[in-house]
Scaffold this motif. Structure first.
Motif, short mmCIF file in Angstrom:
data_model
loop_
_atom_site.label_atom_id
_atom_site.label_comp_id
_atom_site.label_asym_id
_atom_site.label_seq_id
_atom_site.Cartn_x
_atom_site.Cartn_y
_atom_site.Cartn_z
N VAL A 122 0.86 -1.17 0.00
CA VAL A 122 0.00 0.00 0.00
C VAL A 122 0.90 1.23 0.00
O VAL A 122 1.86 1.29 0.79
CB VAL A 122 -0.92 0.00 1.25
CG1 VAL A 122 -1.81 1.24 1.27
CG2 VAL A 122 -1.78 -1.26 1.28
N GLU A 123 0.62 2.16 -0.88
CA GLU A 123 1.42 3.38 -1.02
C GLU A 123 1.72 3.99 0.35
O GLU A 123 0.83 4.21 1.16
CB GLU A 123 0.63 4.38 -1.88
CG GLU A 123 1.33 5.67 -2.15
CD GLU A 123 0.46 6.59 -3.00
OE1 GLU A 123 1.03 7.53 -3.56
OE2 GLU A 123 -0.76 6.38 -3.10
N GLY A 124 3.03 4.19 0.62
CA GLY A 124 3.45 4.82 1.87
C GLY A 124 3.58 3.88 3.05
O GLY A 124 3.85 4.32 4.17
N HIS A 125 3.39 2.59 2.83
CA HIS A 125 3.45 1.61 3.93
C HIS A 125 4.35 0.44 3.54
O HIS A 125 4.62 0.20 2.37
CB HIS A 125 2.04 1.07 4.24
CG HIS A 125 1.11 2.13 4.74
ND1 HIS A 125 0.99 2.43 6.07
CD2 HIS A 125 0.26 2.95 4.07
CE1 HIS A 125 0.09 3.40 6.21
NE2 HIS A 125 -0.37 3.73 5.02
N ALA A 126 4.79 -0.30 4.56
CA ALA A 126 5.62 -1.49 4.33
C ALA A 126 4.78 -2.58 3.68
O ALA A 126 3.56 -2.62 3.81
CB ALA A 126 6.19 -1.98 5.66
N ARG A 127 5.45 -3.47 2.99
CA ARG A 127 4.79 -4.61 2.35
C ARG A 127 4.09 -5.50 3.38
O ARG A 127 4.59 -5.70 4.48
CB ARG A 127 5.80 -5.45 1.59
CG ARG A 127 6.37 -4.77 0.38
CD ARG A 127 7.44 -5.59 -0.28
NE ARG A 127 7.87 -4.96 -1.52
CZ ARG A 127 8.85 -5.38 -2.28
NH1 ARG A 127 9.54 -6.47 -1.94
NH2 ARG A 127 9.17 -4.73 -3.38
N VAL A 128 2.97 -6.05 2.96
CA VAL A 128 2.26 -7.04 3.76
C VAL A 128 2.41 -8.36 3.01
O VAL A 128 1.91 -8.51 1.89
CB VAL A 128 0.77 -6.68 3.91
CG1 VAL A 128 0.01 -7.80 4.61
CG2 VAL A 128 0.61 -5.37 4.66
N TYR A 129 3.12 -9.32 3.62
CA TYR A 129 3.32 -10.61 2.98
C TYR A 129 2.16 -11.54 3.27
O TYR A 129 1.54 -11.49 4.34
CB TYR A 129 4.65 -11.25 3.44
CG TYR A 129 5.83 -10.61 2.75
CD1 TYR A 129 6.30 -11.10 1.53
CD2 TYR A 129 6.43 -9.48 3.28
CE1 TYR A 129 7.36 -10.51 0.88
CE2 TYR A 129 7.50 -8.86 2.63
CZ TYR A 129 7.95 -9.38 1.42
OH TYR A 129 8.99 -8.77 0.77
N ALA A 130 1.88 -12.40 2.33
CA ALA A 130 0.76 -13.33 2.44
C ALA A 130 1.03 -14.37 3.52
O ALA A 130 2.16 -14.83 3.70
CB ALA A 130 0.53 -14.04 1.12
N LEU A 131 -0.03 -14.74 4.22
CA LEU A 131 -0.04 -15.93 5.06
C LEU A 131 -0.63 -16.99 4.14
O LEU A 131 -1.77 -16.88 3.71
CB LEU A 131 -0.91 -15.71 6.29
CG LEU A 131 -0.45 -14.55 7.18
CD1 LEU A 131 -1.52 -14.17 8.18
CD2 LEU A 131 0.84 -14.91 7.87
#
Length: 196
Positions: A122-131
């Protein structure tokens, strides 16, 4: 098809009612699924699921297998309910697609662990990796599966950013499959509706 937030035996249509509903609404469901499908590179597609897509899947399985007894209905619900987003996440089916059988076998061996390297940024945020594959492991020492189930869990600031219209990318940083793509605005609008 009425969306209730949770698929239960009482919220499903009878086989007869579903048969009528299906004729009138199948094209709408296909369009909904297409809207929520994202292609990542040449060989991975991610189908973001929803209550509508999973409710349709349950109803289709009941129709195809002519299931009308409670035990069978509950088994189908138990199989698909975990793929319904619950307000803080996106849930998806990831498919690795190689038409040629020999190439597919070779690439699935090279892509072990790819499901754990899928991310949403998400723009401006750290990556969210899939579970990935929380119900069961879908790979072994020799290869990964061609199908994986993913959950992307978002903290409140990420959910708010998505709902406010922040740009979002879907990506993979696996050594043998580096790719990312901006999620189209119309797809993102549909996905934002999954978040509370």
């Amino acid at each position: 098809m009425q969306l209730t937030g949770k698929i239960t035996p009482e919220s499903l249509m009878t086989l007869e009612a579903y048969s009528k509903w299906r004729k009138a609404h199948k094209a709408d469901v296909i369009a909904h699924r297409k809207l929520r499908s994202v292609r990542l590179g040449e060989h991975i597609s991610v189908q973001f699921e929803s209550e509508l897509s999973m409710r349709y899947q349950v109803q289709e399985m009941l129709r195809i297998e002519k299931i009308f007894e409670e035990e069978g209905i509950l088994q189908e619900i138990d199989a698909y309910q975990p793929l319904v987003p619950d307000g803080s996440n996106w849930k998806a089916t990831m498919m690795i697609e190689y038409p040629d059988e020999n190439e597919r076998r070779r690439e699935l061996a090279r892509l072990i662990g790819v499901e754990d390297r899928m991310f949403v940024e998400v723009e401006g945020h750290a990556r969210v990796y899939a579970l990935a594959d929380e119900d069961m492991d879908r790979e072994n020492d020799e290869k990964t599966s061609a199908v994986h189930f993913l959950r992307f869990e978002f903290a409140p600031p990420l959910r708010e950013a998505i709902q406010a219209g922040a740009a979002v990318k879907l990506g993979c940083d696996h050594t043998n499959y580096p790719a990312h793509v901006a999620i189209a605005p119309e797809t993102l609008a549909s996905l934002a509706g999954d978040l509370k």
